[in-house]
Every structure is written in structure tokens, then in C-alpha cells.
Design a protein around this motif. Structure first.
Motif, PDB file in Angstrom:
ATOM      1  N   PRO A   1       0.803  -1.229   0.000  1.00 50.76           N
ATOM      2  CA  PRO A   1       0.000   0.000   0.000  1.00 50.76           C
ATOM      3  C   PRO A   1       0.836   1.280   0.000  1.00 50.76           C
ATOM      4  O   PRO A   1       0.356   2.319  -0.434  1.00 50.76           O
TER       5      PRO A   1
ATOM      6  N   ALA B   1       0.948   2.437  -3.423  1.00 54.93           N
ATOM      7  CA  ALA B   1      -0.338   2.515  -4.107  1.00 54.93           C
ATOM      8  C   ALA B   1      -0.553   3.920  -4.661  1.00 54.93           C
ATOM      9  O   ALA B   1      -0.115   4.905  -4.085  1.00 54.93           O
TER      10      ALA B   1
ATOM     11  N   ARG C   1       2.287   7.478 -11.616  1.00 60.56           N
ATOM     12  CA  ARG C   1       1.410   6.446 -11.054  1.00 60.56           C
ATOM     13  C   ARG C   1       0.052   7.054 -10.674  1.00 60.56           C
ATOM     14  O   ARG C   1      -1.002   6.502 -10.963  1.00 60.56           O
TER      15      ARG C   1
END
Length: 192
Positions: free
Chosen positions: A18, A21, A90
Motif C-alpha cells: 500500500p 499505491a 502512477r
């Protein structure tokens, strides 16, 4: 060699956590750089500028990497990609993928769309772009894209102006297309 492999696997595991992420909110904030050309909510209103809404996450990320590395060249994009880092890439990918796709205009030439559908089937476009032409992973969504942008992109692939990365397959597909097929494909895909 074994340490290198372990290091790569560790890095892959860390970035799968995470902590690496994507942050859609941060992507939305960074996308303010994109609004002037690609439009609010990623829906372009400018000629020859693609809509980014609902493009697959990996596709957006790869295109930004290609622009940043110079494999894709565009005088408007180069200064923008100079301002973004890997986290931004991202986040932008996640943000644009989260948006609703553009609504296709009503088809004003069904005969041309039929010819485009035949060309798409003959060139097996769905084998990469999916049956709905919504794209997947690092393959572009072409359904509902701006018609004049699709024309430009197909001409760029055909002439070799656009290359780099996985786009070699597109050059092979586009090179033998006739002008009539390019026009029909762009019309068909834009009206899906």
C-alpha cells in the motif's frame, strides 16, 4: 546474479504494498497541468488532442514515461513531463483510469462505421484493444476517442512518426491500411 534477482523481487514486493499505491486525489491535483489541453475530467475539446478519461492506468503511465524519456515527442508535452516524477505518473494513471469515458456522438454515417467495423475485424484490432475497444493494461481505449485524433494517430503509426515501446504492433497494423480504411476506422471507433 542471485542477489540481483532477489533485489528486484524485493523491490517488486515493496512497490506492491500500500505504500506504493496510487493516490487518485494526488493524481487529480496534478492533472491540473493537463486540463488546458486534455480538458476537464480528461475529455478533450481541442482538435488532435486525445481524451484521457477512462484510459487504462498502465497505458497512461507508459505514455508519460515515453514522453519523459523522449521516445514520444510532442512540444506541448515535453515541458509538462519535465515537471512530474514517478509518483505523479502512477497517480495520474490511476486518476484518468477512474474517470467516466467520453460519450460518443451520434453516428452520422452508419455506412462508414460499417466499413470501419469490417476494417477493425480484418485487422484484428479487438485482439489488443478488447472487444469493446475500451483497451486494457498498457493498450489504449479507442472507443469514443476524438475522430480527428484517431485519424492523426493512425497516420502517425502508418508513416512511422509515432514509435516506441509496444507501439511497434500498431505500426505493423497501420502501415498497410488504405486511406479509406483509416477514415472508416477512425469514424467507427469514435462513434462507439
Amino acid at each position: 546474479m542471485r542477489i540481483g534477482l532477489i533485489g528486484m523481487l524485493s523491490a517488486a514486493l515493496v512497490c506492491a504494498s500500500p505504500a506504493c499505491a496510487a493516490d487518485i486525489g494526488a493524481g487529480k491535483a496534478k492533472a491540473e497541468l493537463c486540463v488546458g489541453c486534455h480538458g476537464d475530467n480528461g475529455i478533450s475539446r481541442m482538435e488532435n488532442i486525445p481524451s484521457l478519461a477512462a484510459q487504462p492506468d498502465q497505458f497512461i503511465q507508459w505514455q508519460l514515461v515515453f514522453f519523459r524519456a523522449g521516445a514520444r515527442k510532442n512540444e506541448q508535452m515535453q515541458p509538462v513531463v519535465a515537471q512530474i516524477d514517478n509518483d505523479d505518473i502512477r497517480n495520474l494513471g490511476a486518476y484518468f483510469a477512474s474517470l467516466e469515458p467520453p460519450k460518443a456522438a451520434a453516428d452520422d454515417n452508419p455506412d462508414l462505421s460499417r466499413k470501419g467495423a469490417e476494417a477493425a475485424a480484418g485487422r484484428r484490432c479487438a485482439s489488443c484493444h478488447t472487444d469493446s475497444f475500451a483497451g486494457t493494461k498498457a493498450v489504449a481505449r479507442v472507443a469514443g476517442q476524438r475522430e480527428e485524433y484517431l485519424l492523426k494517430a493512425l497516420h502517425d503509426y502508418k508513416s512511422g512518426v509515432r514509435s516506441g515501446g509496444g507501439m511497434a504492433a500498431m505500426a505493423d497494423v497501420a502501415y498497410p491500411l488504405s486511406e479509406e480504411e483509416i477514415t472508416a476506422l477512425a469514424h467507427y471507433l469514435a462513434h462507439l
